[in-house]
Design an enzyme around this catalytic site. Structure first.
Site, mmCIF file in Angstrom:
data_model
loop_
_atom_site.group_PDB
_atom_site.id
_atom_site.type_symbol
_atom_site.label_atom_id
_atom_site.label_comp_id
_atom_site.label_asym_id
_atom_site.label_seq_id
_atom_site.Cartn_x
_atom_site.Cartn_y
_atom_site.Cartn_z
ATOM 1 N N HIS A 1 -5.916 -32.999 17.421
ATOM 2 C CA HIS A 1 -4.831 -33.826 17.901
ATOM 3 C C HIS A 1 -3.766 -33.090 18.543
ATOM 4 C CE1 HIS A 1 -6.585 -37.585 16.224
ATOM 5 N NE2 HIS A 1 -6.970 -36.451 15.333
ATOM 6 N N LYS B 1 9.153 -1.089 14.383
ATOM 7 C CA LYS B 1 9.884 -0.481 13.070
ATOM 8 C C LYS B 1 10.997 0.546 13.351
ATOM 9 C CE LYS B 1 5.743 -1.154 10.553
ATOM 10 N NZ LYS B 1 4.732 -0.478 9.411
ATOM 11 N N GLY C 1 -4.785 -2.010 4.653
ATOM 12 C CA GLY C 1 -3.930 -3.106 4.246
ATOM 13 C C GLY C 1 -4.582 -4.273 4.415
ATOM 14 N N ARG C 2 -5.252 -4.531 5.654
ATOM 15 C CA ARG C 2 -5.859 -5.769 5.994
ATOM 16 C C ARG C 2 -7.236 -6.127 5.442
ATOM 17 N NH1 ARG C 2 -4.909 -2.427 10.225
ATOM 18 N NH2 ARG C 2 -6.680 -1.791 11.593
ATOM 19 N N GLU D 1 -5.267 -6.879 14.746
ATOM 20 C CA GLU D 1 -4.625 -5.333 14.165
ATOM 21 C C GLU D 1 -5.696 -4.465 14.182
ATOM 22 O OE1 GLU D 1 -0.854 -4.551 11.391
ATOM 23 O OE2 GLU D 1 -2.747 -4.370 10.186
ATOM 24 N N GLU E 1 10.492 -4.730 4.613
ATOM 25 C CA GLU E 1 10.502 -6.053 4.251
ATOM 26 C C GLU E 1 10.443 -6.208 2.442
ATOM 27 O OE1 GLU E 1 9.136 -4.886 6.796
ATOM 28 O OE2 GLU E 1 8.712 -6.592 8.275
ATOM 29 N N LYS F 1 0.850 -1.114 -0.046
ATOM 30 C CA LYS F 1 0.137 0.036 0.054
ATOM 31 C C LYS F 1 0.931 1.268 -0.067
ATOM 32 C CE LYS F 1 -3.611 2.512 2.718
ATOM 33 N NZ LYS F 1 -4.518 2.358 3.808
#
Ligand code: F6P
Length: 537
Positions: free
Chosen positions: A382, A502, A265-266, A351, A211, A205
């Site tokens: 399990h 960050k 973003g999400r 978030e 990263e 965005k």
């Protein structure tokens, strides 16, 4: 006004103290209509919320709370483009991306739909070209491998959805998702690709996320070393809101697929960020996914609260997390294709609602967003289900159950379904000491074999996993999270809490290269940095 000062909150507190000792086993025995009362159907999509610790009075009381918190006005405000993300002064319009009715939605007096439709059409043309082989790499070969480089919302949604819809994917293309700054991520994925036939989608965005930018540079170096600088426009496209940074990176803006600041973003998998999904399943199926989400949007906007799936899920969330003090909830998809859904929902929910300040900035005194975890069935059974059944925490669970398999083989799916139905039943009923005694279980083992039950679950059924049903499912959770955010009186659409780490990482990075001992942090951080420097020489 904050949640705990609402009149309905006090009424719910009283209701909680009157009903929290009731057992669902008894509630089911007393009322054979419980399923009919506490379930909803939207086309082939069914929500059974009858296995919750609620009586006939609970939902009306929760709806009073929603009304006192102004939920209806907040829903209308979102759908009409008001700036409900108040810490960033932004509208919140992922619903516009799937607004298949195409009714105008205004931001600053401008209808956003023409631009949304233009980008969707650009994605359509481009994805058709790549899928039919007419988009060529620099050496004239068709594309075989798509690498999406992005992180957070620019990775989780596209990755989750391409996995969820793998059955609908073209055989001609392979998909890879690089997100982590850990070099292992990109190195391992590029091992599977050839520069001549690889297309990179750089999804960000902001186009400034460390990263993503570092991974994109590494990918560009890998390509340029093999094919030269002139190859870049044939092998790189950008999915972003930031034209300036895209151009600075060296991607021509004609190879940029835009979205806008009003898309969080999400919440961006419906936008250009979903290009990998469209490349995988094709334009028509992508539109079907948008249509499914639009159906859920319309339902959310129009259905009365007592018949409204996202509202009911959100209110039940408030019931458990605020009144019962549950801190977690589990999402348990009984569909291996949905294996990334819990990770996707973790960002969506945590978030969005992992906040501590009310609208007026004051620190909130009640619990806010829950901790979410999950695993696809029956693997989780399990592993951590032991704790859900017999542990000391109350963990509400959502079971997601496609009725038909996309890979019918032998008895697999019937066994899967039997488990998906048995678990909510077991969590609700439990097993009493009396039942165990009757079965002849030795006295000494009875406490250990007792299941308290009374553990709440929702079951969400659909005919099968299709692009439409995935759209409905994701929109259902988006709106559930929104409902909880409104009642919690927080901004569900900012994410200031990701900033501090960050900034500190940027400070530490040069210190790792400085041969002088680091002394600028607390003694633990200094010692760790210096130890690492010592080991690395
Ligand atoms: O750091 C968190 C975050 O801002 C998320 O909200 C977002 O989805 C992710 O980083 C990636 O951001 P971008 O798409 O701008 O690279």
């Amino acid at each position: 006004m904050t949640l705990t000062s609402q009149k309905a909150y006090l009424a719910l507190q009283k209701h909680y103290s009157e009903t929290s000792s009731l057992h669902m086993r008894d509630l089911f025995k007393e009322d054979p209509e419980r399923f009919n009362k506490f379930s909803l159907k939207l086309d082939d999509f069914v929500l059974d919320y009858s296995k919750n610790r609620i009586t006939d009075e609970t939902l009306p009381l929760l709806i009073n709370l929603a009304n006192e918190c102004g939920l209806k006005d907040k829903i209308n405000a979102m759908f009409s483009g008001k700036q409900i993300n108040f810490t960033e002064n932004r509208s919140v319009l992922h619903i516009a991306l799937r607004n298949r009715s195409n009714t105008p939605i205004y931001v600053n007096n401008k209808d956003v739909m023409p631009e949304i439709n233009r980008v969707l059409e650009k994605m359509h043309l481009f994805s058709d070209q790549v899928r039919n082989g007419s988009w060529k790499g620099a050496t004239g070969k068709s594309i075989t491998d798509i690498v999406n480089i992005g992180i957070g919302g620019s990775d989780l949604g596209p990755y989750m959805a391409t996995e969820a819809l793998k059955k609908y994917k073209t055989e001609k293309l392979n998909f890879h998702f690089v997100s982590n700054i850990d070099g292992t991520d990109i190195v391992e994925k590029l091992k599977k690709c050839s520069p001549e036939t690889t297309l990179f989608l750089v999804a960000s965005k902001t186009f400034t996320t460390q990263e993503t930018m570092v991974n994109a540079q590494t990918a560009r170096t890998w390509l340029v070393e093999a094919l030269g600088q002139a190859a870049v426009p044939h092998h790189f496209v950008a999915l972003s809101t930031n034209k300036e940074e895209v151009e600075k990176f060296g991607i021509d803006s004609k190879n940029m697929f835009e979205f806008w600041s009003f898309i969080g973003g999400r919440y961006s998998m419906w936008s250009a960020v979903g290009l990998s999904i469209m490349l995988a399943i094709g334009y028509e199926a992508f539109v079907e996914m948008l249509e499914g989400a639009h159906e859920m949007d319309t339902h959310f906007k129009e259905a009365p609260f007592d018949k409204n799936m996202p509202v009911i899920l959100g209110l039940l969330g408030i019931w458990y997390h605020v009144f019962y003090g549950s801190e977690t909830y589990a999402v348990l998809p009984y569909d291996a294709y949905l294996h990334r859904l819990p990770a996707y929902l973790q960002q969506l929910d945590m978030e969005s609602n992992g906040k501590r300040n009310a609208q007026d900035g004051s620190v909130i005194s009640y619990p806010t967003g829950p901790i979410l975890f999950g695993e696809s069935g029956t693997n989780g059974q399990h592993s951590f289900y032991q704790l859900i059944h017999q542990g000391t925490h109350l963990i509400p669970c959502d079971f997601i159950i496609p009725i038909n398999s996309l890979n019918p083989i032998g008895e697999h799916h019937d066994i899967l379904l039997a488990n998906a139905l048995a678990q909510p039943e077991a969590l609700m009923r439990g097993k009493t000491p009396e039942e165990l005694k009757e079965e002849g279980v030795p006295e000494a083992l009875i406490p250990f074999k007792t299941f308290p039950g009374n553990r709440p679950t929702n079951s969400i059924l659909m005919t099968k996993m299709t692009p439409r049903n995935l759209g409905r499912l994701i929109a259902l959770y988006e709106h559930k999270v929104f409902v909880m955010g409104v009642l919690l009186n927080i901004d569900s659409f900012d994410q200031w809490g990701v900033e501090l780490g960050k900034i500190l990482a940027k400070k530490i990075l040069p210190e790792l290269h400085d041969i002088a001992p680091t002394t600028t942090h607390d003694c633990s951080t200094n010692a760790l940095i210096n130890y690492i420097k010592g080991i690395r020489g």
